[in-house]
Design a protein around this motif. Structure first.
Motif, PDB file in Angstrom:
ATOM      1  N   PRO A   1      12.599  82.784  33.045  1.00 17.06           N
ATOM      2  CA  PRO A   1      13.394  84.089  33.009  1.00 17.06           C
ATOM      3  C   PRO A   1      14.660  83.696  32.470  1.00 17.06           C
ATOM      4  N   LYS A   2      15.033  84.914  31.712  1.00 19.11           N
ATOM      5  CA  LYS A   2      16.325  85.223  31.035  1.00 19.11           C
ATOM      6  C   LYS A   2      17.002  86.512  31.328  1.00 19.11           C
ATOM      7  N   SER A   3      18.430  86.451  31.221  1.00 19.94           N
ATOM      8  CA  SER A   3      19.305  87.756  31.472  1.00 19.94           C
ATOM      9  C   SER A   3      19.622  88.366  29.944  1.00 19.94           C
ATOM     10  N   ALA A   4      19.789  89.549  30.150  1.00 16.72           N
ATOM     11  CA  ALA A   4      20.402  90.326  28.985  1.00 16.72           C
ATOM     12  C   ALA A   4      21.342  91.454  29.182  1.00 16.72           C
ATOM     13  N   LEU A   5      22.243  91.096  28.471  1.00 19.81           N
ATOM     14  CA  LEU A   5      23.255  92.146  28.585  1.00 19.81           C
ATOM     15  C   LEU A   5      22.973  93.636  27.511  1.00 19.81           C
ATOM     16  N   LEU A   6      22.945  94.833  28.087  1.00 15.93           N
ATOM     17  CA  LEU A   6      22.731  95.900  27.427  1.00 15.93           C
ATOM     18  C   LEU A   6      23.847  96.754  27.367  1.00 15.93           C
ATOM     19  N   VAL A   7      24.117  97.114  26.046  1.00 18.92           N
ATOM     20  CA  VAL A   7      25.385  97.799  25.614  1.00 18.92           C
ATOM     21  C   VAL A   7      25.024  99.449  25.099  1.00 18.92           C
ATOM     22  N   LEU A   8      25.291 100.199  26.118  1.00 19.98           N
ATOM     23  CA  LEU A   8      24.612 101.692  25.849  1.00 19.98           C
ATOM     24  C   LEU A   8      25.742 102.792  25.224  1.00 19.98           C
ATOM     25  N   ASP A   9      25.364 103.290  24.079  1.00 23.46           N
ATOM     26  CA  ASP A   9      25.915 104.415  23.680  1.00 23.46           C
ATOM     27  C   ASP A   9      27.458 104.237  23.306  1.00 23.46           C
TER      28      ASP A   9
ATOM     29  N   VAL B   1      30.810  91.342  26.226  1.00 27.88           N
ATOM     30  CA  VAL B   1      29.681  90.942  24.941  1.00 27.88           C
ATOM     31  C   VAL B   1      29.888  89.488  24.885  1.00 27.88           C
ATOM     32  N   ALA B   2      31.513  89.252  24.616  1.00 26.81           N
ATOM     33  CA  ALA B   2      32.104  87.698  24.390  1.00 26.81           C
ATOM     34  C   ALA B   2      31.166  86.741  25.443  1.00 26.81           C
ATOM     35  N   LEU B   3      31.535  87.265  26.701  1.00 27.32           N
ATOM     36  CA  LEU B   3      31.115  86.296  27.804  1.00 27.32           C
ATOM     37  C   LEU B   3      29.416  86.177  27.551  1.00 27.32           C
ATOM     38  N   ALA B   4      28.811  87.143  27.285  1.00 25.10           N
ATOM     39  CA  ALA B   4      27.418  87.021  27.257  1.00 25.10           C
ATOM     40  C   ALA B   4      26.863  86.167  26.086  1.00 25.10           C
ATOM     41  N   GLU B   5      27.882  86.336  25.067  1.00 25.73           N
ATOM     42  CA  GLU B   5      27.493  85.658  23.629  1.00 25.73           C
ATOM     43  C   GLU B   5      27.780  84.152  23.962  1.00 25.73           C
ATOM     44  N   GLU B   6      28.662  83.855  24.550  1.00 24.12           N
ATOM     45  CA  GLU B   6      28.997  82.310  24.945  1.00 24.12           C
ATOM     46  C   GLU B   6      28.022  81.722  25.720  1.00 24.12           C
ATOM     47  N   SER B   7      27.576  82.252  26.670  1.00 29.49           N
ATOM     48  CA  SER B   7      26.512  81.693  27.351  1.00 29.49           C
ATOM     49  C   SER B   7      25.222  81.759  26.789  1.00 29.49           C
ATOM     50  N   GLY B   8      24.790  82.376  25.770  1.00 30.67           N
ATOM     51  CA  GLY B   8      23.551  82.462  24.942  1.00 30.67           C
ATOM     52  C   GLY B   8      22.879  83.428  25.616  1.00 30.67           C
ATOM     53  N   MET B   9      23.377  84.435  26.472  1.00 28.70           N
ATOM     54  CA  MET B   9      22.389  85.623  26.878  1.00 28.70           C
ATOM     55  C   MET B   9      22.148  86.700  25.906  1.00 28.70           C
ATOM     56  N   GLU B  10      20.890  87.016  26.096  1.00 27.37           N
ATOM     57  CA  GLU B  10      20.309  88.076  24.907  1.00 27.37           C
ATOM     58  C   GLU B  10      21.236  89.222  25.190  1.00 27.37           C
ATOM     59  N   ILE B  11      21.563  89.918  23.828  1.00 26.00           N
ATOM     60  CA  ILE B  11      22.484  90.939  23.762  1.00 26.00           C
ATOM     61  C   ILE B  11      21.916  92.051  23.013  1.00 26.00           C
ATOM     62  N   LEU B  12      21.440  93.342  23.547  1.00 30.98           N
ATOM     63  CA  LEU B  12      21.020  94.445  22.889  1.00 30.98           C
ATOM     64  C   LEU B  12      21.814  95.812  23.028  1.00 30.98           C
ATOM     65  N   TYR B  13      22.111  96.332  21.988  1.00 25.56           N
ATOM     66  CA  TYR B  13      22.752  97.422  21.546  1.00 25.56           C
ATOM     67  C   TYR B  13      21.921  98.748  21.482  1.00 25.56           C
ATOM     68  N   ILE B  14      21.965  99.679  22.218  1.00 27.36           N
ATOM     69  CA  ILE B  14      21.233 101.026  22.139  1.00 27.36           C
ATOM     70  C   ILE B  14      22.095 102.054  21.843  1.00 27.36           C
TER      71      ILE B  14
END
Length: 229
Positions: free
Chosen positions: A53-61, A84-97
């Motif tokens: 399983p993986k984690s994702a950062l959701l960036v809302l609105d 976002v930078a922390l998630a990016e560095e760790s390879g976490m999925e990042i989704l913008y809504i």
């Protein structure tokens, strides 16, 4: 004859009055039903138990029309960018809504012409750190109303969500509820979400805790990403 004319005039006015009242009632009911729909979290099938399983950062609105209502948002946007930078560095999925008014005339009226697809106001804030092209559109509060968004999480085998953005009492909360309804682990990064005042934020944090929505701050999120990395 004069009395008949007067009576007819009164009857006509009464018909017009009742017609206006009826129209107002119908419009009010339509508005209430629309608000109920847009503020109701969606339901869906529970996610599978993934072997990896993986984690994702959701960036809302974080859109121009949205951010503009909160006054000075520089610190808030900086905090979101740090997440976002922390998630990016760790390879976490990042989704913008992005929240879009859509074609519903009632929603367009309630949004006062804002958040129309293709307009500058509906675009992401220029200060926002964009890590990828994973941008999804939603037309109600809960991001899970976007099937493309939900399919992406499933295809990436995500089971844990970290949410930042706007509004802590609105779309952040509804998306968190939508995630819980599908058995995701849901976390809100408290210093990277925004709402209209401190009192509302305090009330929402209490709601999160009561409903099983986990909370952390940027410091805690940094430690988590460093451990994962």
């Amino acid at each position: 004859m004069e009395k008949i004319k007067v009576r007819k005039g009164k009857n006509k006015r009464m018909i017009i009055l009742f017609s206006i009242i009826g129209i107002v009632i119908v419009l009010a009911a339509a508005v209430l039903l629309t608000l109920q729909h847009t503020n109701t979290p969606t339901k869906g099938a529970p996610i599978a138990r993934y072997s990896n399983p993986k984690s994702a950062l959701l960036v809302l609105d974080l859109q121009n029309d949205v951010i503009g209502i909160y006054g000075d948002t520089s610190t808030f946007v900086e905090n979101v960018n740090q997440a976002v930078a922390l998630a990016e560095e760790s390879g976490m999925e990042i989704l913008y809504i992005k929240n879009i008014a859509g074609k519903n005339p009632i929603i367009q009226f309630l949004y006062m012409g804002k958040l129309r697809d293709g307009t500058k106001g509906a675009e992401l804030d220029s200060r926002l750190r964009i890590a990828n092209g994973n941008v999804f559109k939603k037309y109600i509060g809960d991001s899970f109303s976007s099937k493309e968004f939900e399919r992406t999480l499933i295809s990436k085998q995500v089971d844990t969500l970290y949410i930042v953005g706007a509004d802590a009492a609105g779309c952040v909360y509804r998306t968190a509820q939508g995630g819980l309804n599908r058995k995701y682990n849901v976390n809100v990064i408290t210093d990277a979400v925004i709402t209209r005042d401190n009192k509302t934020m305090k009330q929402m944090l209490e709601k999160y805790t009561a409903e099983g929505i986990e909370t952390t701050n940027l410091s805690g999120f940094q430690k988590l990403t460093q451990t994962a990395h």
